[in-house]
Write a protein that holds these residues in place. Structure first.
Motif, PDB file in Angstrom:
ATOM      1  N   LEU A   1     -72.391  26.951 -30.842  1.00 48.72           N
ATOM      2  CA  LEU A   1     -72.640  28.605 -30.659  1.00 48.72           C
ATOM      3  C   LEU A   1     -71.853  28.478 -29.143  1.00 48.72           C
ATOM      4  O   LEU A   1     -70.939  29.524 -29.145  1.00 48.72           O
ATOM      5  N   GLY A   2     -71.373  27.486 -28.656  1.00 51.18           N
ATOM      6  CA  GLY A   2     -70.352  27.411 -27.320  1.00 51.18           C
ATOM      7  C   GLY A   2     -69.372  27.388 -28.026  1.00 51.18           C
ATOM      8  O   GLY A   2     -68.613  27.898 -27.930  1.00 51.18           O
ATOM      9  N   VAL A   3     -69.216  27.060 -29.111  1.00 52.17           N
ATOM     10  CA  VAL A   3     -67.225  26.537 -29.754  1.00 52.17           C
ATOM     11  C   VAL A   3     -67.212  27.196 -30.387  1.00 52.17           C
ATOM     12  O   VAL A   3     -65.793  28.153 -30.219  1.00 52.17           O
ATOM     13  N   ALA A   4     -68.517  27.821 -30.946  1.00 55.35           N
ATOM     14  CA  ALA A   4     -68.063  29.529 -31.570  1.00 55.35           C
ATOM     15  C   ALA A   4     -67.610  30.488 -30.533  1.00 55.35           C
ATOM     16  O   ALA A   4     -66.451  30.989 -31.030  1.00 55.35           O
ATOM     17  N   VAL A   5     -68.174  30.362 -29.823  1.00 53.42           N
ATOM     18  CA  VAL A   5     -67.913  32.620 -28.557  1.00 53.42           C
ATOM     19  C   VAL A   5     -66.682  31.678 -28.339  1.00 53.42           C
ATOM     20  O   VAL A   5     -66.108  32.842 -28.134  1.00 53.42           O
ATOM     21  N   ILE A   6     -66.848  30.359 -27.201  1.00 50.93           N
ATOM     22  CA  ILE A   6     -65.792  30.407 -26.299  1.00 50.93           C
ATOM     23  C   ILE A   6     -64.352  29.981 -27.495  1.00 50.93           C
ATOM     24  O   ILE A   6     -63.006  30.180 -26.538  1.00 50.93           O
ATOM     25  N   GLY A   7     -64.828  29.289 -27.982  1.00 53.29           N
ATOM     26  CA  GLY A   7     -63.152  28.201 -28.823  1.00 53.29           C
ATOM     27  C   GLY A   7     -62.624  29.991 -29.494  1.00 53.29           C
ATOM     28  O   GLY A   7     -61.391  30.426 -29.606  1.00 53.29           O
ATOM     29  N   ALA A   8     -63.966  31.085 -29.993  1.00 53.85           N
ATOM     30  CA  ALA A   8     -62.817  32.489 -30.282  1.00 53.85           C
ATOM     31  C   ALA A   8     -62.297  32.996 -29.171  1.00 53.85           C
ATOM     32  O   ALA A   8     -60.864  33.655 -29.791  1.00 53.85           O
TER      33      ALA A   8
ATOM     34  N   LEU B   1     -71.762  31.135 -37.664  1.00 51.85           N
ATOM     35  CA  LEU B   1     -71.145  30.703 -36.273  1.00 51.85           C
ATOM     36  C   LEU B   1     -69.691  30.411 -36.221  1.00 51.85           C
ATOM     37  O   LEU B   1     -68.952  30.672 -36.039  1.00 51.85           O
ATOM     38  N   GLN B   2     -70.568  29.601 -37.487  1.00 50.15           N
ATOM     39  CA  GLN B   2     -68.678  27.892 -37.588  1.00 50.15           C
ATOM     40  C   GLN B   2     -68.588  28.564 -38.245  1.00 50.15           C
ATOM     41  O   GLN B   2     -65.838  28.435 -37.887  1.00 50.15           O
ATOM     42  N   GLN B   3     -68.139  30.000 -39.272  1.00 56.15           N
ATOM     43  CA  GLN B   3     -66.687  29.974 -40.332  1.00 56.15           C
ATOM     44  C   GLN B   3     -66.602  31.895 -38.994  1.00 56.15           C
ATOM     45  O   GLN B   3     -65.512  32.159 -39.298  1.00 56.15           O
TER      46      GLN B   3
END
Length: 486
Positions: free
Chosen positions: A417-424, A227-229
């Protein structure tokens, strides 16, 4: 204040308050380190130096390590006792922090710093599950909500204060001070625990199976890593999907092993109970929406409003101060009325506040954001202390360390997961622009879309909480057993 509450307050000893100070300071130290490094990264990158991927892993290594090991911290809290586990975790954490600050300049600096951040995450994982257990054991049930309100509320304030503390240290002293601050705080926590001598109930006969630990660390670590990558590899890339698939398969195997085990590392059977599962849903949903807001609000202030790191930190006070007020109100409200009233109102406030905030982001100035920030902060304050207190009150005292491990694992996974999804989502809506002014406008629009997704997450969490949160108060400690199984 009711007669029961007055009697409860009268029965609280000085040692209980010392215990609360020690645990609150330790939790604040852990949460601060999730955000404090972000504003110091540019200076670190120049001084050591750090590569682009190395700078990313200075942040990610800590979160990844903590997410992978926090359930083990809960299990060790049961086996060794919460106080013993806490002491080990504090020692590991502040020694690793000191090594972070001693990272050498040159070719070895990047590897040194990232390795120390991994060890720091392990120390945090040992501390975090047991701090809540120690606080709950130190206070009578009638005032436990207030104690947990202070514990959680102050911790969340330090999570949001990270950019301010990091900016002040970097701008006025050195980025190394960001890490060295943990050393005196850790030593003070150990000294307070030595004086207060909180209860250290342990179950020495419990076994910790190494194979279970390996499955959990590999499963959580691989999943979080994927998720981070995802932003770097691409959400639909073969590499990302394969890595995520491996992580999820290992986690499924871990759950199957835990269900068959007489002495599981994580008591996944607790998820069968609606009341506990409802609390976990709320915790996951609020962390999913919150962490990305905290990170991107700091970026908005610095990159779009042109604030210095210190000014950016002060700008977050519009959310921090209401959060502090909400946490104290929620603790008292929970003691009187249970978990549903503060959580449902708090989630509604988060939903409306985040939406108002999102709609104002395209206007490139500060003050129009304050109403949304304040409402979101107040809502978060109403949520965090009751949901933690209620989740741990739904299980017996002997299971509390393991339940706390689950709570913190859910918290870490939700935020990551929030940072990964919403960040994307935010990055996907940013487009190259011809002029700096157009670039600022485009970035603000992209952030507005991301914050709208955070508001939607809060709203969906509110809907789930309406149906799943228990209407019954938790049983007293001596009688506590999960209820309302599927």
């Amino acid at each position: 204040m009711s007669a029961v509450a007055v009697e409860g307050m009268a029965s609280v000893s000085r040692k209980s308050w010392l215990t609360l100070v020690a645990m609150t300071g330790s939790l604040s130290m852990i949460l601060l380190d999730q955000t404090v490094v972000s504003v110091a990264l540019p200076t670190m990158s120049r001084d050591l130096p750090l590569s682009t991927s190395g700078a990313q892993w200075v942040v990610n290594a800590y979160v990844l390590s903590m997410a992978a090991f926090v359930a083990l911290g809960g299990k060790l809290g049961s086996k060794l006792g919460p106080v013993t586990t806490f002491r080990i975790g504090v020692a590991v954490f502040f020694v690793a922090s000191a090594f972070c600050g001693l990272a050498p300049v040159g070719s070895n600096g990047e590897t040194w710093l990232i390795t120390a951040r991994v060890v720091q995450g392990v120390g945090a994982a040992l501390m975090m599950p047991v701090t809540a257990v120690i606080v709950m054991a130190a206070f009578p049930e009638s005032v436990r909500g207030r104690a947990m309100g202070a514990y959680v509320g102050i911790g969340q304030i330090f999570l949001a204060l990270g950019p301010l503390v990091g900016g002040a240290c970097t701008e006025w002293l050195s980025w190394r001070v960001v890490f060295w601050l943990n050393v005196p705080v850790g030593l003070a926590a150990l000294a307070l625990v030595q004086v207060a001598k909180p209860a250290n109930d342990k179950q020495s006969a419990l076994r910790v199976a190494v194979s279970h630990v390996v499955l959990l660390v590999v499963g959580v670590g691989t999943t979080v890593y994927a998720l981070q990558q995802a932003g770097t590899w691409g959400w639909g890339s073969t590499r990302m999907l394969a890595t995520l698939g491996v992580g999820l398969v290992v986690l499924a195997a871990f759950v199957a092993v835990q269900l068959r085990s007489d002495e599981p590392l994580v008591n996944v059977r607790l998820f069968r109970y609606v009341a506990f599962l409802g609390d976990m849903l709320v915790l996951f949903g609020t962390q999913f929406g919150l962490l990305v807001i905290t990170l991107f609000a700091a970026l908005y202030a610095q990159n779009l409003l042109g604030y210095s790191p210190v000014q950016a930190g002060f700008s977050s006070m519009a959310m921090i101060l209401p959060l502090m007020v909400g946490a104290q109100l929620a603790g008292r409200w929970y003691d009187r009325s249970g978990v549903r009233p503060p959580l449902l109102l708090g989630l509604a406030m988060c939903t409306v506040g985040a939406l108002i905030w999102a709609l104002q982001l395209p206007h490139i100035e500060y003050w129009s954001k304050v109403p949304g920030m304040a409402l979101t902060g107040l809502g978060l304050g109403l949520v965090f202390s009751p949901v933690n207190t209620d989740a741990l009150s739904r299980v017996g005292a002997r299971e509390r360390s393991q339940a706390s491990g689950i709570v913190q694992t859910v918290r870490q996974l939700g935020g990551t997961l929030g940072v990964a999804v919403i960040g994307a989502i935010i990055l996907a809506n940013e487009e190259p622009q011809a002029t700096p002014a157009a670039a600022i406008s485009n970035t603000a629009h992209a952030m507005s879309i991301g914050f709208t997704f955070s508001a939607a997450t809060f709203g969906l969490t509110l809907l789930g909480a309406w149906f799943m949160l228990s209407r019954e108060r938790p049983a007293p400690d001596a009688l506590a057993t999960p209820a309302e199984a599927f």
